[in-house]
Design an enzyme around this catalytic site. Sequence first.
Site, PDB file in Angstrom:
ATOM      1  N   LEU A 131       0.853  -1.187   0.000  1.00  0.00           N
ATOM      2  CA  LEU A 131       0.000   0.000   0.000  1.00  0.00           C
ATOM      3  C   LEU A 131       0.888   1.236   0.000  1.00  0.00           C
ATOM      4  CD1 LEU A 131      -2.733  -0.948   2.658  1.00  0.00           C
ATOM      5  CD2 LEU A 131      -3.035  -0.825   0.178  1.00  0.00           C
ATOM      6  N   ASP A 132       0.430   2.310  -0.658  1.00  0.00           N
ATOM      7  CA  ASP A 132       1.169   3.568  -0.653  1.00  0.00           C
ATOM      8  C   ASP A 132       1.260   4.121   0.762  1.00  0.00           C
ATOM      9  OD1 ASP A 132       1.326   3.352  -3.405  1.00  0.00           O
ATOM     10  OD2 ASP A 132      -0.394   4.660  -3.763  1.00  0.00           O
ATOM     11  N   VAL A 133       2.208   5.008   0.980  1.00  0.00           N
ATOM     12  CA  VAL A 133       2.431   5.563   2.313  1.00  0.00           C
ATOM     13  C   VAL A 133       1.189   6.253   2.860  1.00  0.00           C
ATOM     14  CG1 VAL A 133       3.359   7.723   1.355  1.00  0.00           C
ATOM     15  CG2 VAL A 133       3.993   7.014   3.686  1.00  0.00           C
TER      16      VAL A 133
END
Length: 231
Positions: A100-102
């Site tokens: 998942l993206d930050v």
Amino acid sequence: MRLDKFLCDALGTTRKEATQLLKSGEVTVDDVVQKSGAFKLKETSCVEWQGREITLHGPRYIMMHKPDGVVCSHEDGFNQTALTLLDEVNIQDLHFAGRLDVDTTGLLLITDDGQWSHRVTSPKHKCEKTYRVWLADPIQADYAEQFNRGIELRGERELTLPAQLEVISETEVLLTIHEGKYHQVKRMFAALGNKVIGLHRERIGQITLDETLEPGEYRYLTEEEVASIWK
């Protein structure tokens, strides 16, 4: 097997470190504190350290509620990594089954079983993923139809696989996709002239984020959840 040998194999400790753990009184066998490394374990023995059962066999399958600002990597010079939120041994052996993206929150699967994670992430298996999406602008009436037909992402020739859109409000939707292209959800809405301002993964396959988990918390998957990926 000797208890100290078991601790070395299960926790990745040296014999000296295992001896120190035993002296601390934090190791129990069948609910009885054992301090002798020479103690002989039975096949049915239940060994616990700090109140948690430890075993030698079997890969690990973990569900985490990923918080905002945490990255999915083993090391990062700027942000905290999701693996540091785990109170587990040998975390270097673990990896993410779908990153998942930050700035994306929600369901994160972590394992040391490469075949299992490949089943989750391989485009060949088209594992469903459902996201709750918050948008900067109201959705348009034709969004659901466009997602179902497939979206042409910038820089790509082929359309995305058909995706299912469920409208929650004019700026909130549930989107189910069947692939995992780079920044796919954000790029799909960008292709329609909208901007994602919040993104939360709720489901992978038949595994749904446990509502009792607060951001940063985790639990092991049930046998049924693990097996569901192979269906």
